[in-house]
Design an enzyme around this catalytic site. Structure first.
Site, PDB file in Angstrom:
ATOM      1  N   SER A   1       0.833  -1.199   0.000  1.00 14.13           N
ATOM      2  CA  SER A   1       0.000   0.000   0.000  1.00 14.13           C
ATOM      3  C   SER A   1       0.870   1.252   0.000  1.00 14.13           C
ATOM      4  O   SER A   1       0.623   2.201  -0.761  1.00 14.13           O
ATOM      5  CB  SER A   1      -0.920   0.004   1.216  1.00 14.13           C
ATOM      6  OG  SER A   1      -1.766  -1.128   1.209  1.00 14.13           O
ATOM      7  N   ASN A   2       1.907   1.284   0.839  1.00 19.23           N
ATOM      8  CA  ASN A   2       2.805   2.437   0.865  1.00 19.23           C
ATOM      9  C   ASN A   2       3.572   2.589  -0.437  1.00 19.23           C
ATOM     10  O   ASN A   2       4.033   3.678  -0.772  1.00 19.23           O
ATOM     11  CB  ASN A   2       3.793   2.311   2.030  1.00 19.23           C
ATOM     12  CG  ASN A   2       3.199   2.775   3.339  1.00 19.23           C
ATOM     13  OD1 ASN A   2       3.259   3.945   3.684  1.00 19.23           O
ATOM     14  ND2 ASN A   2       2.602   1.847   4.072  1.00 19.23           N
TER      15      ASN A   2
ATOM     16  N   LYS B   1      -0.316 -10.608   7.383  1.00 20.07           N
ATOM     17  CA  LYS B   1      -0.042  -9.260   7.867  1.00 20.07           C
ATOM     18  C   LYS B   1      -1.340  -8.684   8.428  1.00 20.07           C
ATOM     19  O   LYS B   1      -2.339  -8.561   7.717  1.00 20.07           O
ATOM     20  CB  LYS B   1       0.490  -8.357   6.745  1.00 20.07           C
ATOM     21  CG  LYS B   1       0.761  -6.930   7.214  1.00 20.07           C
ATOM     22  CD  LYS B   1       1.107  -5.981   6.077  1.00 20.07           C
ATOM     23  CE  LYS B   1       1.339  -4.571   6.626  1.00 20.07           C
ATOM     24  NZ  LYS B   1       1.468  -3.560   5.554  1.00 20.07           N
TER      25      LYS B   1
END
Length: 328
Positions: free
Chosen positions: A63-64, A187
């Site tokens: 996502s980052n 995660k």
């Protein structure tokens, strides 16, 4: 339950890099500020800086990493550049987990294969969510099972309800999926330490104190690093590690060394600082890197660039944490 943590994938013995316990960064993807094209030299420089800071591994195209803003070809290019940078800097054993989610089983398996060819060791996969109304538990289990059957890389499940229209895989589902030999971790960006505890217990997850089954239970935010360790977790994959990797590693190591009170005290500093990054998301994290390391730039549109006052507020908000970071 026994998980090989990547020694075998679909019946083929490999020499895959193992996933050690510790801190992992979902690396930012850097772009030219004018053209928004990939900035490969900066991507490589960033990977080397993070590895030098002591991170256990890197995650590309999470996502980052703005995976949603990148083409398949760009995702492959970023992973390849990251592997090249790590190898050139002597970090040949540092593993790379690649975000390889696509909407279909077929597309995801194809990207998993391309991720392997680019130097990835594992893949991180969200549940499918575009056709949200049809994504019941049966569909989700079917998706992950089919991808795990076809992927040459072992899979870390990615539970992040905010990115997938609210789909929140519960512990029963995650434990069921963990029975597949090619699904080797989760995660927990949901932030549920209770869920992490149940899954880690049921899978006999790897910890700094025990190899266990090899299953990896990752906390998804660095502001609950100590809590993840208390819960029997294996590591942290956290955006804040892009900015303050040494601090993240120090909190982890203090607890693993039995220095519990010191770890808790430093966790408070980390949690205060990380909140400013969490609120400002990708644009803020990049500008924090810019403020303290001289590179970072901006996200791709439609994400907005931050005003100068906001950038200054982030730099001030993380100052305490960065003072510790610079002292390490």
């Amino acid at each position: 339950m026994t998980v090989t943590n990547g020694n075998e994938a679909n019946g083929h013995t490999t020499t895959r890099r193992q996933l050690p316990c510790g801190i992992y960064a979902p690396t930012m993807t850097f772009f030219d500020p004018e053209t928004e094209e990939l900035d490969i030299p900066t991507i490589k420089k960033h990977a080397e800086r993070l590895a030098t800071a002591g991170l256990a591994g890197l995650v590309t195209m999470g996502s980052n990493g703005e995976a949603i803003h990148c083409t398949r070809e760009e995702k492959v290019a970023v992973t390849r550049a990251t592997r090249e940078a790590l190898d050139a800097a002597g970090f040949t054993t540092t593993p790379i987990i690649v975000g390889a989610t696509e909407g279909s089983v077929k597309g995801t398996i194809e990207l998993c294969k391309q991720s392997q060819a680019a130097g990835g060791d594992y893949v991180l996969l969200l549940p499918p969510s575009y056709f949200r109304a049809q994504m019941d538990e049966e569909a989700i289990v079917g998706y992950f099972t089919a991808v795990a059957d076809g992927s040459p890389l072992p899979i870390v499940l990615y539970n992040y309800p905010g990115a997938v229209a609210g789909i929140d895989m519960d512990s029963d589902l995650l434990i069921k999926l963990a029975e597949h030999p090619n699904i080797i971790g989760t995660k927990f960006t949901c932030g549920s330490t209770g869920k992490l505890t149940r899954v880690a217990l049921a899978t006999n997850a790897k910890t700094p104190f025990s190899e266990g089954s090899g299953y990896m239970a990752f906390g998804g935010i660095c502001d609950f690093t100590v809590q993840t360790l208390v819960s029997g977790g294996s590591g942290i994959i956290a955006g804040g590690a892009n900015v303050m990797p040494k601090l993240c590693v120090k909190v982890w190591n203090l607890y693993a060394e039995g220095k519990t009170e010191e770890a808790i005290a430093l966790q408070k500093v980390l949690s205060r600082g990380d909140w400013f990054l969490t609120k400002a998301a990708i644009a803020g994290t990049k500008q924090a890197i810019q403020s303290y390391y001289g590179y970072g730039g901006y996200p791709r549109r439609p994400l907005k660039r931050l005003e100068k006052a906001k950038v200054a507020a982030i730099a001030e908000g993380i100052q305490e944490a960065m003072e510790v970071e610079k002292s390490l």
